[in-house]
Design a protein around this motif. Structure first.
Motif, PDB file in Angstrom:
ATOM      1  N   ARG A  15       0.826  -1.202   0.000  1.00 39.09           N
ATOM      2  CA  ARG A  15       0.000   0.000   0.000  1.00 39.09           C
ATOM      3  C   ARG A  15       0.854   1.243   0.000  1.00 39.09           C
ATOM      4  O   ARG A  15       0.541   2.234  -0.644  1.00 39.09           O
ATOM      5  CB  ARG A  15      -0.907   0.005   1.236  1.00 39.09           C
ATOM      6  CG  ARG A  15      -2.268   0.566   0.912  1.00 39.09           C
ATOM      7  CD  ARG A  15      -3.143   0.620   2.064  1.00 39.09           C
ATOM      8  NE  ARG A  15      -2.453   0.249   3.269  1.00 39.09           N
ATOM      9  CZ  ARG A  15      -2.988   0.320   4.448  1.00 39.09           C
ATOM     10  NH1 ARG A  15      -4.201   0.743   4.574  1.00 39.09           N
ATOM     11  NH2 ARG A  15      -2.321  -0.041   5.506  1.00 39.09           N
ATOM     12  N   ARG A  27       3.736   1.539  -1.392  1.00 40.15           N
ATOM     13  CA  ARG A  27       4.248   1.736  -2.756  1.00 40.15           C
ATOM     14  C   ARG A  27       3.194   2.400  -3.618  1.00 40.15           C
ATOM     15  O   ARG A  27       3.460   3.325  -4.369  1.00 40.15           O
ATOM     16  CB  ARG A  27       4.627   0.388  -3.368  1.00 40.15           C
ATOM     17  CG  ARG A  27       6.056   0.012  -3.166  1.00 40.15           C
ATOM     18  CD  ARG A  27       6.742  -0.398  -4.451  1.00 40.15           C
ATOM     19  NE  ARG A  27       5.978  -1.344  -5.227  1.00 40.15           N
ATOM     20  CZ  ARG A  27       6.267  -2.634  -5.289  1.00 40.15           C
ATOM     21  NH1 ARG A  27       7.284  -3.117  -4.620  1.00 40.15           N
ATOM     22  NH2 ARG A  27       5.525  -3.443  -6.016  1.00 40.15           N
ATOM     23  N   ARG A  28       1.980   1.899  -3.515  1.00 45.84           N
ATOM     24  CA  ARG A  28       0.891   2.422  -4.341  1.00 45.84           C
ATOM     25  C   ARG A  28       0.635   3.885  -4.028  1.00 45.84           C
ATOM     26  O   ARG A  28       0.466   4.706  -4.925  1.00 45.84           O
ATOM     27  CB  ARG A  28      -0.371   1.595  -4.082  1.00 45.84           C
ATOM     28  CG  ARG A  28      -1.522   1.959  -4.998  1.00 45.84           C
ATOM     29  CD  ARG A  28      -2.796   1.289  -4.545  1.00 45.84           C
ATOM     30  NE  ARG A  28      -3.194   1.765  -3.237  1.00 45.84           N
ATOM     31  CZ  ARG A  28      -4.157   1.217  -2.518  1.00 45.84           C
ATOM     32  NH1 ARG A  28      -4.807   0.155  -2.970  1.00 45.84           N
ATOM     33  NH2 ARG A  28      -4.471   1.698  -1.349  1.00 45.84           N
ATOM     34  N   ASP A  29       0.663   4.219  -2.748  1.00 50.78           N
ATOM     35  CA  ASP A  29       0.429   5.609  -2.366  1.00 50.78           C
ATOM     36  C   ASP A  29       1.528   6.516  -2.900  1.00 50.78           C
ATOM     37  O   ASP A  29       1.263   7.636  -3.356  1.00 50.78           O
ATOM     38  CB  ASP A  29       0.358   5.733  -0.833  1.00 50.78           C
ATOM     39  CG  ASP A  29      -0.918   5.121  -0.293  1.00 50.78           C
ATOM     40  OD1 ASP A  29      -0.949   4.790   0.900  1.00 50.78           O
ATOM     41  OD2 ASP A  29      -1.866   4.970  -1.079  1.00 50.78           O
ATOM     42  N   ARG A  49       3.336   6.076  -5.526  1.00 54.44           N
ATOM     43  CA  ARG A  49       3.201   6.231  -6.973  1.00 54.44           C
ATOM     44  C   ARG A  49       2.144   7.264  -7.293  1.00 54.44           C
ATOM     45  O   ARG A  49       2.323   8.128  -8.135  1.00 54.44           O
ATOM     46  CB  ARG A  49       2.839   4.896  -7.620  1.00 54.44           C
ATOM     47  CG  ARG A  49       3.672   4.617  -8.839  1.00 54.44           C
ATOM     48  CD  ARG A  49       3.390   3.267  -9.469  1.00 54.44           C
ATOM     49  NE  ARG A  49       3.251   2.189  -8.527  1.00 54.44           N
ATOM     50  CZ  ARG A  49       2.244   1.297  -8.548  1.00 54.44           C
ATOM     51  NH1 ARG A  49       1.292   1.385  -9.445  1.00 54.44           N
ATOM     52  NH2 ARG A  49       2.189   0.326  -7.666  1.00 54.44           N
ATOM     53  N   ARG A  50       1.042   7.176  -6.566  1.00 55.33           N
ATOM     54  CA  ARG A  50      -0.050   8.139  -6.795  1.00 55.33           C
ATOM     55  C   ARG A  50       0.439   9.560  -6.603  1.00 55.33           C
ATOM     56  O   ARG A  50       0.109  10.462  -7.353  1.00 55.33           O
ATOM     57  CB  ARG A  50      -1.181   7.889  -5.796  1.00 55.33           C
ATOM     58  CG  ARG A  50      -2.107   6.808  -6.195  1.00 55.33           C
ATOM     59  CD  ARG A  50      -3.520   7.142  -5.727  1.00 55.33           C
ATOM     60  NE  ARG A  50      -4.358   5.958  -5.791  1.00 55.33           N
ATOM     61  CZ  ARG A  50      -4.892   5.362  -4.742  1.00 55.33           C
ATOM     62  NH1 ARG A  50      -4.703   5.858  -3.544  1.00 55.33           N
ATOM     63  NH2 ARG A  50      -5.620   4.295  -4.898  1.00 55.33           N
TER      64      ARG A  50
END
Lengths: 360, 308, 246
Positions: free
Chosen positions: A284, A286-288, A290-291
């Motif tokens: 999560r 990582r995803r944040d 990237r966003r």
């Protein structure tokens, strides 16, 4: 797989281990939630001289007598810890450590002394150190089930009182509940849970069965009832799988294998469980990140556009990278979403949609 | 400097031999203070030494030598002794350090040193280690008796003749014991010649007298028996329809009881044939309190249980 | 009618040799909001705990509506400090508020539908209705405080003891708590609160007790909350036993 359980020995050992796992898992939850995890370790180590003294006083090698001695000694140990913390400046964990070592050392001395007696080996007192699961007999199962059942029933009976004790003892006292008596009760239940497991896993490793299932269960749920139930289930799972594994391999000691299974359950839970799991949190994160990067590039494009006299000119990825490192992957994402268009080899500009999005 | 080193080296080497020059006390004719570990050794030393020795045993009846840890009192006894006899081959596993250290200051002798290595057994599960339970092959034990005789003679040459005579008489008795065991063993039908006990103490017995031997815990009681081992043994007993299994005087009977329950669950009832002396002898003053008596008790119990 | 809600006489509490409360007298009239104020270690929390029977006094006594606390439990509610509890405990908001009904339920009995309804009503009063199922670990400071207040409200008590209810809460919650206290007062309830913020004593409370091991002053805020008294309370260690002659 299931025909494994046709075997009498495996069935006996697995049932005994399951009983121990369920009881210590459930009651251990309260200890862990109250930050008293090491109390389980202190109780089990303190139980050793109780076994020795019970044998010395009665000459009996009946498990019930020895277990009763273990329970008494374990209980005395906790009383001593409480007394020491109350009357001296010694802190709780230091008091635990002291009582644990002194009692355990005394127990070892007694065992060395006892070994000179001709009937000592027959009593097999050594098995309380590391357990001897393979030596479980039918009547042991009955004892474990009865004692464990009583302990669990008591826990369920005063469930809300225990919740008060664990969460807000001061408030509980203000309501008129005798919190000290409840503390003693909970400790006693923990003692019972521990001593029924001593013959299987032994004094040295029993603490793991009190702590591990609860620690694992806490990762999966936020509701007290479920934590306790799950801890009981994990304890049983560790017990049964440890028994099965040690029966498949030759000369694999059952007690330590059960503890290893419990540990494995903890590791899996720490890594993978729901929102608290480490793996999930890493993904999560990582995803944040990237966003965030994509949003930053979008905002930069808008800024460049506004500063530049020619509003529809494209900008190179290099320029953007200077403003917020590594812009290319983000640009590709934005292109896919239709917020950015590629005017040329290395020229990127906002689309209408992109501009609206960026201005938000 | 080199001379000093050489002197130190010589000094060190001088202390290295297994047997040291006899103490003054011994030469004066007083009884030799002997400390022995297990009862079988105590008994043998008394037989060979007669009045010339005062024997103190560390491990009495019912005591498990695999697990025995020396106490402070034991250490003092060891320090005072003129000679120390132990089994060796890691039988007294938890006393290994103690025996090694004492060996630098006192005369120590492992009675199994006399046994040629090719007559020792090394079970596959414990590669690298020898099975220490040699006393159950009376023939091998006779070699140990000779080792005791030789050690005592070296220590106290003045009484060497006495030791030779005593040993010879004892060895004759042991010969007769060996014959008795063989005779009794032949009373058991071939297919019933299986001895099942709590740990692998009877490999030499089996080898010498024609029995198949199975123990639950391996050659040391320090190893924990696993559920799989109990299962396997129970299956074996039920398949071969073995009438009796045996508990040992120095090991907790729980695991054997667990085996019995497992066998009963398979529909076959196996008796607990009786208690065998494995690593320790019986009470002093009783016939089983001597080596000869103990071996006789064992074979008698085995025959009774298995003959059917 | 004007029987004091709380009456404390000669209350002395010591931990070993060290006095924490010395010879404290005070009276809390019914239907008022009283602040207990003083420096750290002044014995404020101990005062409340002594009145609630959680600490045994060396001397003196405390009466609630004329009787000792043990006989009046049904009429008293306690709101402990937020920091005294581990908010990581696996439970939700409604569950915590339900604890307020445990006194009425007694031993063994589990909360039922009636208790749940009462709990929801209390949550409504503190504006936390939508968060009934929320894990307490996910609450903000102000929300935690409201949960504790709801738990006390559900007891339908006559006297409320609160330990630093305004500590670390956001402005909205602070206003909400003040509203709540005033409403309690309107209904004739009595509130005694340990308060940390001298700036708001006069605005929020009718009565104040200045405490520094000994009682420096106690009574209506207008009379007692003077600079002189504040100096006596907070000025150095003057108030400790031995140095203050009176």
């Amino acid at each position: 797989m299931l025909d494994l359980f046709d075997d009498y020995t495996l069935r006996t050992v697995a049932l005994g281990s399951a009983a121990l796992g369920i009881t210590s898992g459930a009651l251990g939850t309260f200890a862990v939630l109250r930050r008293q995890s090491l109390l389980g370790d202190a109780i089990s180590h303190a139980a050793l001289p109780g076994v020795a003294i019970a044998f010395l006083l009665t000459g009996s090698k009946a498990p019930l007598v020895l277990v009763a001695g273990a329970a008494l000694a374990g209980f005395l140990g906790t009383l001593l810890v409480m007394a020491v913390t109350r009357t001296t400046r010694i802190k709780y964990d230091s008091a635990l450590g002291i009582v644990l070592s002194v009692f355990f050392g005394f127990g070892l001395v007694l065992l060395t002394f006892i070994q000179r007696r001709p009937d000592a080996s027959q009593a097999g007192l050594d098995r309380f150190l590391f357990g001897q699961a393979a030596g479980l007999l039918q009547r042991d199962l009955v004892t474990m089930a009865v004692l464990g059942g009583i302990a669990l029933a008591a826990m369920l009976l005063v469930w809300k009182e225990l919740k008060l004790l664990a969460f807000d003892p001061d408030y509980g006292a203000s309501l008129g509940f005798p919190m000290r008596a409840l503390d003693v009760l909970l400790t006693s239940l923990l003692v019972v849970a521990i001593v029924i497991g001593l013959q299987t896993v032994g004094v040295v490793l029993m603490a793991a069965m009190v702590i591990a299932p609860a620690a694992a269960a806490r990762q999966w749920t936020d509701r007290l009832g479920l934590v306790v139930a799950l801890a009981a289930a994990f304890g049983a799972l560790a017990g049964v799988s440890g028994s099965v594994l040690s029966s498949e391999a030759a000369r694999l000691p059952t007690g330590p294998t059960i503890v290893l299974c419990a540990t494995a359950i903890v590791i899996v839970s720490l890594l993978g469980a729901g929102r608290r799991g480490l793996v999930w949190r890493a993904l999560r994160g990582r995803r944040d990140r990237r966003r965030l990067r994509v949003a930053a590039v979008l905002a930069d494009l808008l800024a460049l556009e506004q500063q530049h006299p020619d509003a529809h000119r494209g900008h190179s990825a290099a320029v953007l990278s200077v403003m917020s490192g590594g812009a290319l992957p983000s640009l590709q994402v934005l292109e896919r979403r239709g917020h950015v268009q590629r005017l040329d080899e290395d020229e990127w500009a906002l689309t209408e949609a992109g501009r609206t999005e960026a201005e938000r | 400097m080199p001379k000093l080193l050489l002197a130190l080296l010589l000094l060190a080497l001088a202390g290295c031999g297994p047997v040291q020059p006899p103490s003054a006390r011994v030469l004066e004719g007083e009884a030799i203070d002997v400390v022995a570990t297990i009862g079988m050794i105590s008994d043998a030393v008394e037989q060979v030494g007669g009045d010339r020795v005062a024997v103190e045993g560390l491990m009495g009846p019912g005591i498990d030598p695999h697990l025995y840890k020396a106490s402070e009192g034991d250490l003092r006894r060891l320090e005072r002794a003129d000679v120390i006899f132990y089994n060796g081959l890691h039988l007294e596993a938890k006393m290994a350090d103690v025996l090694e250290r004492i060996g630098e200051r006192r005369a120590t002798s492992a009675v199994t040193d006399a046994i040629p290595r090719n007559r020792l057994q090394s079970p596959p599960a414990f590669a690298g280690q020898y099975d220490p339970h040699v006393w159950f092959d009376v023939g091998l034990w006779m070699l140990a008796v000779e080792q005791i005789r030789d050690t005592l003679s070296e220590l106290d040459p003045g009484s060497a003749a006495l030791y030779r005579r005593n040993a010879a008489a004892y060895l004759v008795e042991l010969e007769r014991l060996d014959a008795y065991v063989r005779e009794q063993a032949s009373l058991i039908p071939e297919r019933r010649r299986v001895i099942i006990t709590a740990h692998d103490a009877f490999n030499y017995f089996g080898e010498a007298y024609g029995f198949e031997v199975r123990g639950l815990q391996g050659i040391s009681t320090a190893a924990e028996a696993g559920a799989g081992d109990v299962q396997g043994l129970a299956r074996f007993i039920a398949e071969r329809r073995i009438p009796a299994i045996f508990v040992e005087s120095s090991v907790s009977p729980r695991t054997i009881q667990a085996v019995r329950e497992a066998v009963q669950a398979r529909g076959f009832d196996v008796e607990i044939g009786g208690s065998l002396f494995s690593d320790a002898m019986g009470d002093p003053g009783t016939p089983e309190g001597t080596y000869v008596g103990m071996v006789r008790h064992n074979i008698d119990t085995i025959v009774e249980g298995l003959r059917g | 009618m004007s029987e004091a809600a709380i009456e404390v006489t000669d209350l002395t509490v010591a931990y070993g040799e060290k006095p924490v409360l010395w010879d404290v007298d005070l009276e809390v009239p019914q239907g008022t909001l009283m602040a207990i104020v003083g420096p750290n270690g002044a014995g404020k929390t101990t005062l409340i705990r002594a009145i609630l029977g959680m600490v045994k006094p060396a001397a003196g006594q405390a009466l609630v509506h004329g009787k000792p606390y043990e006989e009046q439990r049904r009429r008293v509610a306690y709101v402990p400090q937020r920091g005294s509890v581990d908010w990581d405990f696996p439970t939700n908001v409604l569950d915590v508020v339900l604890m307020g009904r445990y006194g009425r339920l007694g031993w063994v009995r589990r909360p039922g539908g009636e208790d749940r309804a009462a709990a929801r009503e209390a949550l409504e009063q503190v504006g936390m209705s939508e968060l009934a199922g929320r894990q307490i670990s996910q609450l903000s400071g102000g929300q935690q405080q409201r949960v504790f207040l709801a738990r006390a409200l559900v007891q339908h008590a006559d006297v409320y003891f609160m330990d630093e209810p305004f500590q670390g809460v956001d402005a909205t919650t602070e206003r909400a708590i003040v509203e709540l206290l005033r409403e309690l007062r309107t209904r004739g309830k009595t509130v005694v609160a340990v308060h940390h913020d001298l700036q708001t004593v006069q605005e929020y409370f009718d009565q104040v007790t200045l405490l520094n091991v000994r009682r420096i002053g106690s009574g209506p805020v207008g009379e007692v909350f003077t600079e002189e008294n504040l100096r006596l309370t907070y000025g150095g260690r003057a108030a400790l036993f031995g140095r203050n002659g009176a």
